[in-house]
Write an enzyme that holds these catalytic residues in place. Structure first.
Site, short mmCIF file in Angstrom:
data_model
loop_
_atom_site.label_atom_id
_atom_site.label_comp_id
_atom_site.label_asym_id
_atom_site.label_seq_id
_atom_site.Cartn_x
_atom_site.Cartn_y
_atom_site.Cartn_z
N GLY A 138 5.19 0.15 2.10
CA GLY A 138 5.59 1.53 2.30
C GLY A 138 5.02 2.47 1.25
N CYS A 139 5.85 3.38 0.78
CA CYS A 139 5.41 4.41 -0.17
C CYS A 139 4.91 3.83 -1.48
CB CYS A 139 6.55 5.38 -0.43
SG CYS A 139 7.04 6.34 1.02
N ALA A 140 5.33 2.62 -1.83
CA ALA A 140 4.87 1.99 -3.07
C ALA A 140 3.50 1.34 -2.93
CB ALA A 140 5.88 0.94 -3.53
#
Length: 355
Positions: A138-140
């Site tokens: 995801g965003c990481a």
């Protein structure tokens, strides 16, 4: 120390204003939400002005099957991934054949063989180029993928490797989902594609590029319900907790201080903050837990305003802005992103002479 020598973005075909998206969502959901106008205030509170998509806005107003959306994901991932790679390598005159490995990062579509294989069939990479697809961060993912590329270049100091992040969050939009998470996601997430080139110690050509001194992943146990997907027959359904800013305030400051202390530096020595702008509330939480002023997050805020949240791509778009001014930069930088797990990815960067 490995260096980050280039970051480039693909130019996606459709840029729309936040107001256009808000009006479209209002028309789609006005009969299914009470007090729709009050709920739509979230579109105005995240400071997003425009976002980029791979399809025109009208496309999202009709139902599409999971298979159709995933086919669109594959088609666009190959097309715009190739564009980002070509821009990145061209910017530093690096031949395709010199790339040893490609780290492919995504969480918004699926393919086997994975997307980098499909791109390698259309670009002149060596047939011996290693493929490392990483899914689900995801965003990481942008920060984590960059860290894994640095690991590779530490092991092979003559290497040149790519990190290609592809996210088409818009293709996960669900017309039948009346949850608040879906509405928040629709107000926030966007599409983006980025390519980063990382080189090892023995590649000495780029003296002004930032070095990566260290990286750290911190996994927070029993927080799976904070962020991610519920995968159903119709595709991806967003999971997005309202507690994310609170979790950042409660935990990230200590995580960062401990990471920096291990490297013999302090937060006060950080000149540059390359953080994932998950939303305005997330940026506010970073300010609070790191005790920094809003002007230290100018690049992150600008990316959020112009692009929205492109999941793993977003922090790489912020990094690109720092590299564009690298000729005048010196000092330490902290790169940070949060993602499903729930986890925190940190990288310590340094411009100028390495200690």
């Amino acid at each position: 120390m490995p260096k980050i020598v280039a970051v480039e973005l693909a130019q996606l075909p459709y840029r729309v204003s936040q107001k256009e998206v808000m009006h479209t969502v209002k028309n789609l959901f006005r009969d299914r939400y009470e007090q729709i106008d009050r709920l739509l205030s979230i579109f105005e509170n995240d400071h997003i002005q425009t976002r980029t998509f791979v399809q025109p806005l009208d496309w999202y107003t009709t139902v599409h099957s999971f298979a159709e959306k995933n086919a669109k994901y594959i088609e666009c991932a190959v097309r715009y991934g190739k564009e980002a790679i070509e821009r990145c390598l061209r910017s530093k005159n690096i031949p395709f054949e010199e790339i040893e490995a490609i780290f492919y990062i995504s969480t918004t579509g699926m393919a086997t063989p994975s997307i980098e294989a499909k791109m390698m069939n259309e670009l002149p990479f060596s047939v011996h180029t290693k493929r490392i697809p990483i899914w689900g961060l995801g965003c990481a993912g942008g920060a984590a993928g960059l860290a894994r590329a640095v690991d590779y270049c530490r092991a092979y100091p003559e290497a040149k490797v790519l990190v290609v992040a592809v996210e088409f969050c818009s293709l996960t939009f669900q017309l039948d989902d009346v949850s608040k998470s879906n509405l928040i996601g629709t107000s926030l997430f966007a599409d983006g594609v980025a390519c980063v080139c990382v080189v090892g110690d023995d590649v000495q050509k780029w003296h002004t590029a930032p070095c990566v001194l260290d990286m750290q992943t911190t996994f927070m146990r029993n927080t799976e319900n904070v962020m991610g997907w519920d995968i159903k027959d119709q595709g991806f359904y967003v999971v997005f907790s309202k507690h994310i800013p609170t979790m950042i305030r409660q935990s990230v400051g200590e995580i960062v201080q401990s990471f920096l202390k291990q490297n013999g530096v302090d937060l006060t020595q950080m000149e540059h903050f390359i953080v994932h702008p998950g939303g305005k509330k997330v940026l506010d939480a970073y300010q609070d837990c790191l005790h920094i002023s809003e002007d230290r997050l100018t690049h992150a805020m600008s990316v959020l305003r112009e692009y929205g949240n492109m999941s793993s791509v977003t922090v790489l778009a912020v990094l690109k802005r720092f590299l564009q001014q690298s000729m005048t930069q010196e000092g330490y930088g902290l790169m940070m992103a949060m993602g499903p797990g729930f986890s925190c990815e940190l990288l310590l960067l340094k411009w100028g002479d390495v200690r």
